[in-house]
Design a protein around this motif. Structure first.
Motif, PDB file in Angstrom:
ATOM      1  N   PRO A 232      52.384 -25.202  -2.067  1.00  0.00           N
ATOM      2  CA  PRO A 232      51.596 -23.988  -1.846  1.00  0.00           C
ATOM      3  C   PRO A 232      51.570 -23.626  -0.359  1.00  0.00           C
ATOM      4  O   PRO A 232      51.550 -24.508   0.503  1.00  0.00           O
ATOM      5  CB  PRO A 232      50.198 -24.370  -2.351  1.00  0.00           C
ATOM      6  CG  PRO A 232      50.409 -25.521  -3.269  1.00  0.00           C
ATOM      7  CD  PRO A 232      51.597 -26.265  -2.735  1.00  0.00           C
ATOM      8  N   PRO A 233      51.565 -22.348  -0.021  1.00  0.00           N
ATOM      9  CA  PRO A 233      51.575 -21.943   1.398  1.00  0.00           C
ATOM     10  C   PRO A 233      50.350 -22.414   2.164  1.00  0.00           C
ATOM     11  O   PRO A 233      50.402 -22.529   3.396  1.00  0.00           O
ATOM     12  CB  PRO A 233      51.646 -20.410   1.336  1.00  0.00           C
ATOM     13  CG  PRO A 233      51.232 -20.047  -0.054  1.00  0.00           C
ATOM     14  CD  PRO A 233      51.615 -21.183  -0.932  1.00  0.00           C
ATOM     15  N   TRP A 234      49.243 -22.706   1.465  1.00  0.00           N
ATOM     16  CA  TRP A 234      48.036 -23.157   2.160  1.00  0.00           C
ATOM     17  C   TRP A 234      48.064 -24.653   2.465  1.00  0.00           C
ATOM     18  O   TRP A 234      47.194 -25.152   3.181  1.00  0.00           O
ATOM     19  CB  TRP A 234      46.792 -22.841   1.326  1.00  0.00           C
ATOM     20  CG  TRP A 234      46.839 -23.271  -0.116  1.00  0.00           C
ATOM     21  CD1 TRP A 234      47.137 -22.489  -1.187  1.00  0.00           C
ATOM     22  CD2 TRP A 234      46.569 -24.577  -0.642  1.00  0.00           C
ATOM     23  NE1 TRP A 234      47.085 -23.214  -2.349  1.00  0.00           N
ATOM     24  CE2 TRP A 234      46.735 -24.497  -2.046  1.00  0.00           C
ATOM     25  CE3 TRP A 234      46.208 -25.787  -0.068  1.00  0.00           C
ATOM     26  CZ2 TRP A 234      46.549 -25.606  -2.871  1.00  0.00           C
ATOM     27  CZ3 TRP A 234      46.021 -26.887  -0.903  1.00  0.00           C
ATOM     28  CH2 TRP A 234      46.193 -26.789  -2.277  1.00  0.00           C
ATOM     29  N   ALA A 235      49.054 -25.362   1.952  1.00  0.00           N
ATOM     30  CA  ALA A 235      49.066 -26.823   2.056  1.00  0.00           C
ATOM     31  C   ALA A 235      49.853 -27.296   3.274  1.00  0.00           C
ATOM     32  O   ALA A 235      50.763 -28.125   3.155  1.00  0.00           O
ATOM     33  CB  ALA A 235      49.625 -27.431   0.774  1.00  0.00           C
ATOM     34  N   GLY A 236      49.530 -26.794   4.451  1.00  0.00           N
ATOM     35  CA  GLY A 236      50.242 -27.171   5.656  1.00  0.00           C
ATOM     36  C   GLY A 236      50.048 -28.611   6.072  1.00  0.00           C
ATOM     37  O   GLY A 236      50.692 -29.077   7.012  1.00  0.00           O
ATOM     38  N   PHE A 237      49.201 -29.341   5.371  1.00  0.00           N
ATOM     39  CA  PHE A 237      48.883 -30.735   5.700  1.00  0.00           C
ATOM     40  C   PHE A 237      49.444 -31.697   4.659  1.00  0.00           C
ATOM     41  O   PHE A 237      49.024 -32.860   4.592  1.00  0.00           O
ATOM     42  CB  PHE A 237      47.357 -30.904   5.777  1.00  0.00           C
ATOM     43  CG  PHE A 237      46.619 -30.215   4.644  1.00  0.00           C
ATOM     44  CD1 PHE A 237      46.412 -30.870   3.447  1.00  0.00           C
ATOM     45  CD2 PHE A 237      46.181 -28.918   4.779  1.00  0.00           C
ATOM     46  CE1 PHE A 237      45.759 -30.247   2.398  1.00  0.00           C
ATOM     47  CE2 PHE A 237      45.520 -28.275   3.735  1.00  0.00           C
ATOM     48  CZ  PHE A 237      45.310 -28.944   2.539  1.00  0.00           C
ATOM     49  N   VAL A 238      50.386 -31.230   3.841  1.00  0.00           N
ATOM     50  CA  VAL A 238      50.882 -32.021   2.708  1.00  0.00           C
ATOM     51  C   VAL A 238      52.384 -32.250   2.834  1.00  0.00           C
ATOM     52  O   VAL A 238      53.140 -31.361   3.219  1.00  0.00           O
ATOM     53  CB  VAL A 238      50.577 -31.304   1.368  1.00  0.00           C
ATOM     54  CG1 VAL A 238      51.187 -32.069   0.196  1.00  0.00           C
ATOM     55  CG2 VAL A 238      49.071 -31.157   1.176  1.00  0.00           C
ATOM     56  N   SER A 239      52.800 -33.467   2.524  1.00  0.00           N
ATOM     57  CA  SER A 239      54.215 -33.798   2.378  1.00  0.00           C
ATOM     58  C   SER A 239      54.387 -34.472   1.016  1.00  0.00           C
ATOM     59  O   SER A 239      53.406 -34.749   0.328  1.00  0.00           O
ATOM     60  CB  SER A 239      54.685 -34.743   3.491  1.00  0.00           C
ATOM     61  OG  SER A 239      54.570 -34.128   4.752  1.00  0.00           O
ATOM     62  N   GLY A 240      55.636 -34.766   0.658  1.00  0.00           N
ATOM     63  CA  GLY A 240      55.818 -35.417  -0.631  1.00  0.00           C
ATOM     64  C   GLY A 240      57.273 -35.620  -0.994  1.00  0.00           C
ATOM     65  O   GLY A 240      58.198 -35.234  -0.263  1.00  0.00           O
ATOM     66  N   ALA A 241      57.456 -36.228  -2.155  1.00  0.00           N
ATOM     67  CA  ALA A 241      58.791 -36.438  -2.728  1.00  0.00           C
ATOM     68  C   ALA A 241      58.670 -36.248  -4.237  1.00  0.00           C
ATOM     69  O   ALA A 241      57.741 -36.781  -4.863  1.00  0.00           O
ATOM     70  CB  ALA A 241      59.304 -37.841  -2.415  1.00  0.00           C
TER      71      ALA A 241
ATOM     72  N   GLU B 205      39.992 -26.931   9.495  1.00  0.00           N
ATOM     73  CA  GLU B 205      40.344 -25.522   9.634  1.00  0.00           C
ATOM     74  C   GLU B 205      41.372 -25.092   8.594  1.00  0.00           C
ATOM     75  O   GLU B 205      41.252 -24.030   7.987  1.00  0.00           O
ATOM     76  CB  GLU B 205      40.870 -25.243  11.037  1.00  0.00           C
ATOM     77  CG  GLU B 205      41.046 -23.758  11.298  1.00  0.00           C
ATOM     78  CD  GLU B 205      41.471 -23.462  12.720  1.00  0.00           C
ATOM     79  OE1 GLU B 205      42.546 -23.958  13.119  1.00  0.00           O
ATOM     80  OE2 GLU B 205      40.741 -22.753  13.430  1.00  0.00           O
ATOM     81  N   ALA B 206      42.377 -25.922   8.367  1.00  0.00           N
ATOM     82  CA  ALA B 206      43.379 -25.583   7.353  1.00  0.00           C
ATOM     83  C   ALA B 206      42.759 -25.525   5.965  1.00  0.00           C
ATOM     84  O   ALA B 206      43.141 -24.696   5.133  1.00  0.00           O
ATOM     85  CB  ALA B 206      44.514 -26.599   7.382  1.00  0.00           C
TER      86      ALA B 206
ATOM     87  N   TYR C 136      45.803 -27.084  12.291  1.00  0.00           N
ATOM     88  CA  TYR C 136      45.000 -25.896  12.510  1.00  0.00           C
ATOM     89  C   TYR C 136      45.425 -24.855  11.486  1.00  0.00           C
ATOM     90  O   TYR C 136      46.369 -25.056  10.726  1.00  0.00           O
ATOM     91  CB  TYR C 136      45.172 -25.396  13.948  1.00  0.00           C
ATOM     92  CG  TYR C 136      44.778 -26.450  14.956  1.00  0.00           C
ATOM     93  CD1 TYR C 136      43.454 -26.635  15.300  1.00  0.00           C
ATOM     94  CD2 TYR C 136      45.727 -27.302  15.500  1.00  0.00           C
ATOM     95  CE1 TYR C 136      43.071 -27.631  16.185  1.00  0.00           C
ATOM     96  CE2 TYR C 136      45.371 -28.295  16.397  1.00  0.00           C
ATOM     97  CZ  TYR C 136      44.028 -28.452  16.735  1.00  0.00           C
ATOM     98  OH  TYR C 136      43.665 -29.442  17.600  1.00  0.00           O
ATOM     99  N   GLY C 137      44.709 -23.747  11.472  1.00  0.00           N
ATOM    100  CA  GLY C 137      44.944 -22.790  10.412  1.00  0.00           C
ATOM    101  C   GLY C 137      46.382 -22.327  10.311  1.00  0.00           C
ATOM    102  O   GLY C 137      46.903 -22.128   9.222  1.00  0.00           O
TER     103      GLY C 137
ATOM    104  N   TYR D  70      40.440 -18.874  12.628  1.00  0.00           N
ATOM    105  CA  TYR D  70      41.163 -18.876  11.355  1.00  0.00           C
ATOM    106  C   TYR D  70      40.258 -19.239  10.171  1.00  0.00           C
ATOM    107  O   TYR D  70      39.621 -20.293  10.158  1.00  0.00           O
ATOM    108  CB  TYR D  70      42.314 -19.872  11.417  1.00  0.00           C
ATOM    109  CG  TYR D  70      43.037 -20.060  10.097  1.00  0.00           C
ATOM    110  CD1 TYR D  70      44.036 -19.182   9.715  1.00  0.00           C
ATOM    111  CD2 TYR D  70      42.701 -21.096   9.231  1.00  0.00           C
ATOM    112  CE1 TYR D  70      44.699 -19.331   8.521  1.00  0.00           C
ATOM    113  CE2 TYR D  70      43.359 -21.251   8.023  1.00  0.00           C
ATOM    114  CZ  TYR D  70      44.355 -20.365   7.671  1.00  0.00           C
ATOM    115  OH  TYR D  70      44.996 -20.519   6.484  1.00  0.00           O
ATOM    116  N   GLY D  71      40.222 -18.357   9.190  1.00  0.00           N
ATOM    117  CA  GLY D  71      39.546 -18.643   7.930  1.00  0.00           C
ATOM    118  C   GLY D  71      38.041 -18.585   7.967  1.00  0.00           C
ATOM    119  O   GLY D  71      37.395 -18.603   6.907  1.00  0.00           O
ATOM    120  N   ALA D  72      37.408 -18.516   9.148  1.00  0.00           N
ATOM    121  CA  ALA D  72      35.951 -18.648   9.229  1.00  0.00           C
ATOM    122  C   ALA D  72      35.237 -17.490   8.547  1.00  0.00           C
ATOM    123  O   ALA D  72      34.358 -17.696   7.697  1.00  0.00           O
ATOM    124  CB  ALA D  72      35.518 -18.767  10.694  1.00  0.00           C
ATOM    125  N   LEU D  73      35.592 -16.255   8.916  1.00  0.00           N
ATOM    126  CA  LEU D  73      34.888 -15.098   8.350  1.00  0.00           C
ATOM    127  C   LEU D  73      35.146 -14.950   6.849  1.00  0.00           C
ATOM    128  O   LEU D  73      34.195 -14.777   6.077  1.00  0.00           O
ATOM    129  CB  LEU D  73      35.281 -13.829   9.111  1.00  0.00           C
ATOM    130  CG  LEU D  73      34.593 -12.541   8.649  1.00  0.00           C
ATOM    131  CD1 LEU D  73      33.086 -12.676   8.730  1.00  0.00           C
ATOM    132  CD2 LEU D  73      35.069 -11.354   9.501  1.00  0.00           C
TER     133      LEU D  73
END
Length: 609
Positions: A290-299, A355-356, A264-265, A425-428
């Motif tokens: 990036p702070p918007w990338a709450g759905f990302v992981s990595g190495a 949403e994210a 979610y957002g 979140y983010g809609a408007l």
């Protein structure tokens, strides 16, 4: 004046060892990483200094019965002088000197502090070592606390070093081979030298990082990348992967993945493993993403990132910022590649992280262009694409600023026009950006400007306006004459959102829910709000019932059944607004009034035909 006395600073060795050994690292299990790192650097040293060929190897063996853990290597080994000068001297690691002499990035160590971590998890530490410089001599170093140590000659062994830890009871987990294997895989996944556990002939890091594998068929390469992500991802299943390659002067390489966990957002499931010269340094370096990338992981790996003394964090220097920028660029470009070449995975990404992604699209114009027609926004009629909302609004995008239903739901359901839930979140901001870049108008309901566009004011004589106000409004309501669609809707009650905010902030309950500092600032703002009007009642002069009421103004009063029905309707169209909920008579009274008015109309004799 007296001559100043010059004194030497004293060192409390026990206190220093306690601070460095017990408080330098976030977890005592880092000792395992530090010992493997030292073994690696010993092998690199031998390759640099010894002309004789050898097979580099690191082996970790545990004995649950004895409660011991041993880390062996076939590296350079140590002479007696080197044991005293480097192993037993805090901060005087040989690796720093070696790096300066050979200008190499292959060495991991830097500060000469790692060996101290062994004393945190062990009651006794024994180091058996044979130097390539004197291969016939084998020495045994032993110490219980690191403050004092002994050195003695023992039976000869091959060139190299074995560090044996007699584990404290609360760290005997490290004598379990399966747990040991899992931790080593985590720490050593990118280490170039093989690391073996027990007598297993296959190294735990035998599978190389995807970016070190020669070009393969795209389908096979995708499988290799997903397998690697699954090995490192501890919480979620990866949906797709994105390569990180050197750019803009950085040496960063690695792999990112978008994980299969609905976000979610406000969710922040970012996770990044950072390896420096092959060894895990930080397994939660989320700030590099990036702070918007709450759905990302990595190495990722980079030799230019500088560790702190504990080697569990990174210094925020120009190299750090350059790597963060390179990762952000790789992520944006990689998402575009996934959208173009992996449509099935991309559809799952959109569903899982809609949403994210609304927030992400606002942070980069390239992402907005990629996502503008793919994402949905929450509306009064479910999640819809912005283009659909705009088409059904005849070119306009209506957005509600209320977290509850109310006049927006009543009015726009009658118009069959979806309303964007602007509080989500983010809609408007997303529909605003969409209107800016793609054309259209956003009408924010609940604001003075938005309400004026939805309910265009109409001229009405002052006495007619006063009459309607006396007939239809309740205390705290202000009547405004207007003309709006649909004509079948006689009136709409629009709560004053700022007045609602003022009441919430200035209530006694707010002090228990909101921090005093924030509450004080909010009350400074709300103090300027005029809360004398709770809601505006827009009366539709195009509605036949309102027109008829004005025609018969001389014959009706508030007791007339028709007026009672209209007054009851005010409560109905107010919906779940806070203003309606706080009225003294409330919806229950309005329903009772409505019923009585209907009964009066039914009881009124019909005129004879």
């Amino acid at each position: 004046m007296t001559t100043p006395e010059i004194l030497a600073t004293q060192v409390d060795l026990f206190g220093l060892m306690t601070v460095l050994g017990e408080h330098l690292y976030s977890t005592p299990f880092v000792a395992l990483r530090e010992l493997v790192q030292n073994a690696h650097d010993s092998c690199v040293r031998r390759r640099l200094e010894d002309p004789q060929a050898f097979e580099p190897e690191i082996r970790v063996v545990c004995d649950p019965a004895a409660g011991t853990l041993a880390v062996s290597d076939s590296g350079a080994g140590l002479t007696r002088d080197e044991i005293v000068r480097y192993l037993a001297t805090i901060g005087a690691g040989y690796t720093r000197k070696l790096r300066e002499q050979h200008d190499t990035d292959d060495l991991i160590g830097l500060f000469g502090l790692g060996f101290l971590s062994a004393f945190v998890i062990a009651t006794r530490v024994a180091v058996t070592t044979s130097s390539y410089q004197s291969p016939d001599t084998t020495l045994l170093y032993q110490s219980r606390t690191g403050e004092r140590f002994s050195i003695e000659s023992v039976d000869a062994r091959p060139v190299g070093t074995t560090v044996t830890l007699h584990l404290k009871d609360n760290f005997r987990e490290l004598s379990d081979e399966s747990a040991l294997r899992a931790r080593l895989l985590h720490y050593c996944a990118l280490l170039p030298l093989p690391v073996f556990v027990g007598h297993d002939p296959v190294a735990v890091n035998a599978q190389p990082a995807p970016w070190r594998v020669a070009d393969a068929h795209p389908a096979r390469a995708r499988g290799i990348r997903l397998d690697f992500a699954r090995r490192l991802e501890r919480r979620f299943d990866p949906l797709c992967t994105i390569d990180v390659a050197p750019q803009d002067g950085t040496d960063v390489r690695g792999l990112l993945w978008i994980h299969d966990a609905a976000t979610y957002g406000t969710s922040d499931n970012r996770n990044l493993h950072v390896y420096v010269r092959g060894m895990l340094l930080d397994d939660d370096a989320r700030e590099l993403l990036p702070p918007w990338a709450g759905f990302v992981s990595g190495a990722i790996e980079s030799a230019r990132l500088t560790p702190t003394a504990s080697r569990e964090d990174l210094q925020r220097d120009p190299a750090y910022r350059a790597v963060a920028a390179a990762i952000a660029e790789a992520l944006v470009a990689g998402m575009k590649q996934v959208a173009e070449h992996e449509p099935e995975a991309w559809r799952r990404v959109l569903v899982r992280h809609n949403e994210a992604l609304l927030g992400a699209a606002l942070c980069d114009d390239r992402l907005f262009d990629l996502l503008a027609d793919e994402l949905t926004v929450p509306t009064s009629e479910g999640d819809l694409a912005v283009a659909v909302v705009q088409r059904r609004g005849q070119g306009k995008l209506y957005a509600s600023l209320s977290p509850r239903g109310g006049f927006e739901e009543v009015l726009f359901r009658a118009l069959r026009v979806p309303v964007v839930v602007g509080t989500r979140y983010g809609a408007l901001p997303f529909v605003r950006r969409h209107a800016e870049r793609r054309g259209g108008a956003v009408i924010e309901l609940g604001t003075a400007a938005g309400n004026k566009r939805v309910f265009p004011p109409a001229e009405l004589p002052a006495d007619d306006l006063a009459f309607l106000s006396n007939m239809l409004t309740r205390p705290g309501q202000r009547l405004i004459a207007a003309r709006f669609a649909p004509a079948e809707l006689p009136l709409v009650l629009v709560p004053d959102r700022e007045a609602e905010l003022k009441r919430r902030v200035e209530s006694d309950e707010a002090a228990g829910r909101i921090a005093s500092g924030a509450l004080g600032l909010m009350r400074m703002f709300t103090a300027k709000i005029d809360a004398s009007v709770d809601a505006d009642l827009y009366v539709n002069l195009d509605n036949p019932a309102i027109a008829r009421l004005l025609e018969h103004r001389a014959d009706v009063d508030v007791a007339h059944p028709g007026v009672k029905l209209l007054r009851a309707l005010v409560a109905f169209v107010a919906g779940a607004s806070e203003a309606a909920a706080n009225e003294a008579d409330g919806l229950h009274t309005a329903l009772a009034e409505y019923g009585r008015a209907v009964c009066e109309l039914l009881d009124t004799p019909r005129p004879a035909r």
